[in-house]
Enzyme design. Sequence first.
Site, short mmCIF file in Angstrom:
data_model
loop_
_atom_site.label_atom_id
_atom_site.label_comp_id
_atom_site.label_asym_id
_atom_site.label_seq_id
_atom_site.Cartn_x
_atom_site.Cartn_y
_atom_site.Cartn_z
N ARG A 144 -0.70 8.78 10.39
CA ARG A 144 -1.88 7.94 10.68
C ARG A 144 -2.04 7.74 12.18
O ARG A 144 -3.15 7.75 12.71
CB ARG A 144 -1.73 6.59 9.96
N ARG B 231 0.83 -1.20 0.00
CA ARG B 231 0.00 0.00 0.00
C ARG B 231 0.87 1.25 0.00
O ARG B 231 1.89 1.29 0.67
CB ARG B 231 -0.91 0.00 1.25
#
Length: 242
Positions: free
Chosen positions: A196, A185
């Site tokens: 994140r 990813r």
Amino acid sequence: MGTAVSSAAGDSGEVVHPGHPVVPGPILLLGAPGVGKGTQAKELVKLWGIPQISTGDLLRSHRDRGTELGKLANELMLQGKLVPDTLVNDMVAARLVEPDTRNGFILDGFPRTIPQAQWLDNWLAEHCNALPVVAVSIQVDYTRLLRRITGRRNCPVCQTIYNIYLQPPRIEGVCDVEGATLVQRSDDTEMCFDGRMRTYDTLTAPVIEHYRGLSRFAEVNGDQPVADVAAGIVSSVERLRA
Ligand code: AP5
Ligand code: MG
């Protein structure tokens, strides 16, 4: 529908919950990036035959199709930021009315903010006259998450999740099931991970407290073999549905 958590995880093959009678209903898998929400959702799909609804996967599908939502999502994902609540809520609403959700569904990565949680609570109260939601928080020590994220590889065909350090495929870089070349990813970098985690601490950790305050909430230790985590989730849902 499968019946064996441990055989689904590909280890001993021991049947943990034969002919499991639970009607799962709506289940939320909560937790920080890399705790294993997607991995566990796939185990529960095999066991219960209800769909995994991952907002991350839905947004990546929009990105790959080049939709306006996908373009915006791609920019935000790479910064570790969240897509605006109303856009995500609308996307989830469209998915929840599909017929395969009738006996329940596993929400993976949603809700991620208090407004999303409030929206979901209202939506379920209006549309689901069946079972109330069960929320399961998967916990893994933060120091272990970076390795999980940077080591993750996915099969682009069947979406099986691997980890080059912790759960490697039999042949390096190749999916055991499909033989496809595994992909990484674009947000699975150390830099994105920092963003994140900051987003998670600020906006998503309060969602766990929101559900902890309701009666159907469980915490499961995610720092165990996949089959053991799955067994912990299943027994929590069983207990909370009793
Ligand atoms: P999303 O795709 O949901 O990412 P995430 O929450 O950061 O979670 P991950 O998918 O990274 O981790 P996971 O918990 O699923 O772990 P996994 O099972 O893969 O969201 C991506 C982005 O989309 C967001 O940053 C945001 O921009 C946007 N977005 C998504 N939802 C949104 C929303 N609701 N609102 C707004 N924006 C949204 O496992 C990780 C690794 O660990 C794998 O390599 C796996 O093999 C390994 N592993 C798993 N379990 C174990 C175990 N028990 N032992 C050893 N290794 C394990
Ligand atoms: Mg995931």
